[in-house]
Structure formats: C-alpha cells, structure tokens
Design a protein around this motif. Structure first.
Motif, PDB file in Angstrom:
ATOM      1  N   LEU A  52      88.109  21.797  -3.700  1.00 54.91           N
ATOM      2  CA  LEU A  52      88.462  22.308  -5.021  1.00 54.91           C
ATOM      3  C   LEU A  52      88.537  23.831  -5.027  1.00 54.91           C
ATOM      4  CD1 LEU A  52      89.053  21.617  -7.969  1.00 54.91           C
ATOM      5  CD2 LEU A  52      86.586  21.736  -8.415  1.00 54.91           C
ATOM      6  N   THR A  53      87.542  24.494  -4.456  1.00 54.01           N
ATOM      7  CA  THR A  53      87.537  25.965  -4.492  1.00 54.01           C
ATOM      8  C   THR A  53      88.653  26.544  -3.621  1.00 54.01           C
ATOM      9  OG1 THR A  53      85.835  26.018  -2.752  1.00 54.01           O
ATOM     10  CG2 THR A  53      85.097  26.154  -5.045  1.00 54.01           C
ATOM     11  N   THR A  54      89.003  25.877  -2.535  1.00 55.42           N
ATOM     12  CA  THR A  54      90.107  26.338  -1.693  1.00 55.42           C
ATOM     13  C   THR A  54      91.421  26.246  -2.457  1.00 55.42           C
ATOM     14  OG1 THR A  54      88.972  25.660   0.337  1.00 55.42           O
ATOM     15  CG2 THR A  54      91.360  25.970   0.463  1.00 55.42           C
ATOM     16  N   PHE A  55      91.622  25.145  -3.167  1.00 56.17           N
ATOM     17  CA  PHE A  55      92.831  24.987  -3.978  1.00 56.17           C
ATOM     18  C   PHE A  55      92.915  26.060  -5.060  1.00 56.17           C
ATOM     19  CE2 PHE A  55      94.442  23.256  -8.031  1.00 56.17           C
ATOM     20  CZ  PHE A  55      95.795  23.166  -7.709  1.00 56.17           C
ATOM     21  N   ILE A  56      91.815  26.292  -5.777  1.00 58.36           N
ATOM     22  CA  ILE A  56      91.806  27.282  -6.853  1.00 58.36           C
ATOM     23  C   ILE A  56      92.059  28.680  -6.289  1.00 58.36           C
ATOM     24  CG2 ILE A  56      90.350  28.387  -8.595  1.00 58.36           C
ATOM     25  CD1 ILE A  56      88.984  25.675  -9.008  1.00 58.36           C
ATOM     26  N   MET A  57      91.481  28.968  -5.145  1.00 59.84           N
ATOM     27  CA  MET A  57      91.669  30.269  -4.511  1.00 59.84           C
ATOM     28  C   MET A  57      93.123  30.463  -4.085  1.00 59.84           C
ATOM     29  SD  MET A  57      90.225  33.085  -3.506  1.00 59.84           S
ATOM     30  CE  MET A  57      90.554  34.411  -2.356  1.00 59.84           C
ATOM     31  N   ASN A  58      93.691  29.469  -3.443  1.00 58.39           N
ATOM     32  CA  ASN A  58      95.051  29.603  -2.919  1.00 58.39           C
ATOM     33  C   ASN A  58      96.095  29.703  -4.018  1.00 58.39           C
ATOM     34  OD1 ASN A  58      94.112  29.506  -0.307  1.00 58.39           O
ATOM     35  ND2 ASN A  58      94.538  27.336  -0.025  1.00 58.39           N
ATOM     36  N   ASP A  59      95.898  28.945  -5.099  1.00 61.68           N
ATOM     37  CA  ASP A  59      96.915  28.885  -6.142  1.00 61.68           C
ATOM     38  C   ASP A  59      96.717  29.908  -7.259  1.00 61.68           C
ATOM     39  OD1 ASP A  59      97.479  26.483  -4.664  1.00 61.68           O
ATOM     40  OD2 ASP A  59      98.570  25.757  -6.417  1.00 61.68           O
ATOM     41  N   TYR A  60      95.466  30.328  -7.494  1.00 60.96           N
ATOM     42  CA  TYR A  60      95.185  31.201  -8.636  1.00 60.96           C
ATOM     43  C   TYR A  60      94.456  32.483  -8.269  1.00 60.96           C
ATOM     44  CZ  TYR A  60      96.364  26.903 -11.092  1.00 60.96           C
ATOM     45  OH  TYR A  60      97.002  25.777 -11.539  1.00 60.96           O
ATOM     46  N   GLY A  61      94.039  32.608  -7.027  1.00 60.31           N
ATOM     47  CA  GLY A  61      93.343  33.811  -6.601  1.00 60.31           C
ATOM     48  C   GLY A  61      91.896  33.898  -7.041  1.00 60.31           C
ATOM     49  N   ILE A  62      91.401  32.856  -7.713  1.00 65.48           N
ATOM     50  CA  ILE A  62      90.053  32.878  -8.278  1.00 65.48           C
ATOM     51  C   ILE A  62      89.060  32.418  -7.224  1.00 65.48           C
ATOM     52  CG2 ILE A  62      88.562  31.925 -10.076  1.00 65.48           C
ATOM     53  CD1 ILE A  62      91.117  31.536 -11.774  1.00 65.48           C
ATOM     54  N   ASN A  63      88.097  33.256  -6.921  1.00 63.62           N
ATOM     55  CA  ASN A  63      87.129  32.977  -5.861  1.00 63.62           C
ATOM     56  C   ASN A  63      85.861  32.374  -6.466  1.00 63.62           C
ATOM     57  OD1 ASN A  63      85.515  32.901  -3.623  1.00 63.62           O
ATOM     58  ND2 ASN A  63      85.432  35.108  -3.303  1.00 63.62           N
ATOM     59  N   LEU A  64      85.670  31.073  -6.268  1.00 59.21           N
ATOM     60  CA  LEU A  64      84.493  30.368  -6.777  1.00 59.21           C
ATOM     61  C   LEU A  64      83.644  29.806  -5.646  1.00 59.21           C
ATOM     62  CD1 LEU A  64      86.241  28.403  -9.686  1.00 59.21           C
ATOM     63  CD2 LEU A  64      84.875  30.480  -9.891  1.00 59.21           C
ATOM     64  N   THR A  65      83.777  30.397  -4.461  1.00 63.43           N
ATOM     65  CA  THR A  65      83.102  29.829  -3.294  1.00 63.43           C
ATOM     66  C   THR A  65      81.583  29.952  -3.359  1.00 63.43           C
ATOM     67  OG1 THR A  65      83.456  31.936  -2.127  1.00 63.43           O
ATOM     68  CG2 THR A  65      85.072  30.185  -1.775  1.00 63.43           C
ATOM     69  N   HIS A  66      81.082  30.771  -4.284  1.00 64.50           N
ATOM     70  CA  HIS A  66      79.629  30.885  -4.457  1.00 64.50           C
ATOM     71  C   HIS A  66      79.213  30.427  -5.860  1.00 64.50           C
ATOM     72  CE1 HIS A  66      79.420  33.068  -0.692  1.00 64.50           C
ATOM     73  NE2 HIS A  66      80.351  33.893  -1.119  1.00 64.50           N
ATOM     74  N   LYS A  67      80.029  29.586  -6.467  1.00 65.53           N
ATOM     75  CA  LYS A  67      79.797  29.196  -7.860  1.00 65.53           C
ATOM     76  C   LYS A  67      79.640  27.681  -8.002  1.00 65.53           C
ATOM     77  CE  LYS A  67      80.378  33.424  -9.475  1.00 65.53           C
ATOM     78  NZ  LYS A  67      79.295  34.176 -10.161  1.00 65.53           N
ATOM     79  N   LYS A  68      78.889  27.079  -7.117  1.00 63.14           N
ATOM     80  CA  LYS A  68      78.722  25.629  -7.153  1.00 63.14           C
ATOM     81  C   LYS A  68      78.052  25.178  -8.440  1.00 63.14           C
ATOM     82  CE  LYS A  68      77.296  21.798  -4.173  1.00 63.14           C
ATOM     83  NZ  LYS A  68      76.687  21.420  -2.872  1.00 63.14           N
ATOM     84  N   ASN A  69      77.001  25.865  -8.856  1.00 63.90           N
ATOM     85  CA  ASN A  69      76.309  25.485 -10.090  1.00 63.90           C
ATOM     86  C   ASN A  69      77.213  25.653 -11.309  1.00 63.90           C
ATOM     87  OD1 ASN A  69      73.977  24.880  -8.678  1.00 63.90           O
ATOM     88  ND2 ASN A  69      73.018  26.870  -9.048  1.00 63.90           N
ATOM     89  N   LEU A  70      78.030  26.699 -11.315  1.00 62.83           N
ATOM     90  CA  LEU A  70      78.954  26.900 -12.428  1.00 62.83           C
ATOM     91  C   LEU A  70      79.956  25.759 -12.519  1.00 62.83           C
ATOM     92  CD1 LEU A  70      80.694  30.154 -13.532  1.00 62.83           C
ATOM     93  CD2 LEU A  70      82.123  28.190 -12.960  1.00 62.83           C
ATOM     94  N   ILE A  71      80.511  25.358 -11.387  1.00 61.81           N
ATOM     95  CA  ILE A  71      81.489  24.273 -11.387  1.00 61.81           C
ATOM     96  C   ILE A  71      80.848  22.983 -11.873  1.00 61.81           C
ATOM     97  CG2 ILE A  71      82.792  22.763  -9.827  1.00 61.81           C
ATOM     98  CD1 ILE A  71      83.671  25.250  -8.327  1.00 61.81           C
ATOM     99  N   GLU A  72      79.651  22.683 -11.389  1.00 57.89           N
ATOM    100  CA  GLU A  72      78.973  21.462 -11.832  1.00 57.89           C
ATOM    101  C   GLU A  72      78.673  21.515 -13.326  1.00 57.89           C
ATOM    102  OE1 GLU A  72      76.623  20.156  -7.728  1.00 57.89           O
ATOM    103  OE2 GLU A  72      75.609  21.445  -9.199  1.00 57.89           O
ATOM    104  N   GLY A  73      78.223  22.666 -13.798  1.00 57.27           N
ATOM    105  CA  GLY A  73      77.845  22.783 -15.203  1.00 57.27           C
ATOM    106  C   GLY A  73      79.024  22.744 -16.155  1.00 57.27           C
ATOM    107  N   ARG A  74      80.132  23.359 -15.759  1.00 60.73           N
ATOM    108  CA  ARG A  74      81.264  23.475 -16.681  1.00 60.73           C
ATOM    109  C   ARG A  74      82.261  22.338 -16.599  1.00 60.73           C
ATOM    110  NH1 ARG A  74      82.974  29.869 -17.147  1.00 60.73           N
ATOM    111  NH2 ARG A  74      80.895  30.655 -17.695  1.00 60.73           N
TER     112      ARG A  74
END
Length: 268
Positions: free
Chosen positions: A12-34
């Motif tokens: 998921l984070t690789t897809f978001i990074m490649n397509d939108y430039g958004i780096n969430l590779t250290h945001k596991k808790n944020l992804i789970e929570g949101r």
C-alpha cells in the motif's frame, strides 16, 4: 482496531508513494487508525482484501477516500497570515509593475477545501478592484482530491473557519445562513478549480507569478520534494515567488530558489 500485515503495508505505501509522492513508510499506526473504519464500511474484513481491491481496481472514488483519510485537510481562511500580508504588500505591487497583460498568474497548489484560494482571491479583488485599468484577477486552484474540490466549489464554510477574516470582507464576499457562510458567485467565478496530481508534469497554459504550495511537501521524501520544487521553478516567471508552509523548508543546497524569509522563496 484492524492490523495491517507487513507485506500489505509495503504494497500500500509503495503504491501511494509511486502514484502520489506521499511517503507513509513510517506511518503504520496512522494507516491502521485512519483506514480501519473505511475498510469495514466497504465490507472488507481485513487489510489484505482492501489492498487487493485498491491495487486491482484503482477506483477513482476509493482512491479519493484513501488519500483523504491518510492526509490532513485542516485549513481556514487567512491561515499563516504573514503570507497573505506579503502577497498584498510586496508581491502584487511587483506584479502590477511588471505585468504587460494585466492578468497575473496565481496558483494555489493543493488548495484543499478552498479557504486558501478564496482568501487569495479576495486580496486580488481588493487590490486590483480600485485600479483605473481593468485587471483579470482569475486564479488557478488545484488539488488531487475531487472530494475536497467539490467542497471548495460549493464554497460553504463554518463561522469558525472565517474567524480571522475582517468583518467587512465577510459582508462583501459571503452570504450568511444560520451559522454558515457561502462565498458569493462573483468570488466563486474568480477561481478556476482543477483536479491535479503534483507528481504529474505541470503543463498549464500560463506561467505563474506566485505559487502557494503550503503544508503539502511535509508528506514527501527529499527526492520527491526536490523534483517538485524544480517543476515549480520551471513554470514561474522570472522574479516569481514560491510560498510553502511554515513547518516546511527547502534544501538550500539543491533548491534553485533564493531564500527570502521563512517559507518564502523567489526565482531570481
């Protein structure tokens, strides 16, 4: 709370990074929570099913929800007010002197729900409205999310969102209904709203005198940020300005811009 397995997190984070430039590779808790409630509301029982769906279908509506959930769209009128003072007191007088077309190039990149470009548009109309020669004060506002663009186009806001605006501007540029304020059609027609991904090449028909891109690059890694800053530089007129969020900085070693003061840069 739903937990995301490591391989799903990477997918998921690789897809978001490649397509939108958004780096969430250290945001596991944020992804789970949101995303937990979103996933169950869509009828999925785990992240694997959700990630499979996102990567397989790339549904525009579902991607819009995804990006809105993992980023923050909180904003209000006159946010980081020093930028708007600089816009009125320094940038617009320079644009007035330099412009041959009386049509300044103004872009609110990542405009979110519209508070920033409407603030800019009010200032444009206030500044140029009293000039003896007619100026075209229309401006461009873009965002990756059609959902927030729809909110911006509607132009209805809470009283809290407008608390920093002068009362005279509220009366002139808004109609009040209960506790809500709606921008006038005249002001709404002054902004061209477009969906745009900042990772894409910038190919608008005009060059710009000023670009506001605030509180967006906090989501990007350094190479992504550097590439975007170069694209901004390329579409600004000589002497044009880039204004970013006060929590952001440009890399002085790699940025082509001249630093003026915190969050304010110029193409020299």
């Amino acid at each position: 709370m739903l937990e995301i397995k490591q391989d799903d997190f990477v997918r998921l984070t690789t897809f978001i990074m490649n397509d939108y430039g958004i780096n969430l590779t250290h945001k596991k808790n944020l992804i789970e929570g949101r995303l937990g409630k979103t996933i169950t509301d869509m009828g999925f029982s785990n992240f694997t099913q959700y990630v499979d769906h996102i990567l397989r279908t790339k549904s525009k509506d579902d991607l819009d929800v995804l990006i809105n959930r993992v980023t923050t769209n909180h904003t209000f009128f006159m946010r980081e007010n020093s930028h708007f003072e600089f816009f009125h007191d320094v940038i617009l007088p320079e644009v007035e002197k330099a412009s041959r077309t009386r049509s300044p190039g103004i872009w609110s990149a990542a405009c979110s729900s519209g508070e920033e470009p409407y603030t800019m548009s009010i200032i444009l109309r206030e500044y140029f409205g009293g000039k003896p020669q007619k100026w075209d004060t229309r401006m461009l506002a873009t965002d990756i999310s059609q959902r927030v663009l729809n909110t911006a186009k509607k132009g209805t806001y809470s009283e809290e969102s407008l608390k920093e605006l002068p009362e005279a501007w509220k009366r002139k540029y808004f109609t009040k209904s209960g506790d809500e304020y709606t921008v006038t059609k005249q002001l709404r027609d002054n902004i061209v709203f477009k969906e745009f991904n900042l990772m894409d090449p910038i190919k608008f028909r005009t060059a710009f005198d000023v670009i506001f891109c605030r509180n967006v690059m906090i989501y990007f890694d350094q190479p992504t940020k550097d590439a975007l800053v170069q694209r901004f530089y390329n579409v600004l007129n000589p002497g044009g300005y880039l204004l970013i969020g006060h929590s952001e900085t440009l890399n002085k070693a790699t940025s082509p811009f001249a630093y003026l003061m915190p969050a304010t840069y110029r193409k020299i």
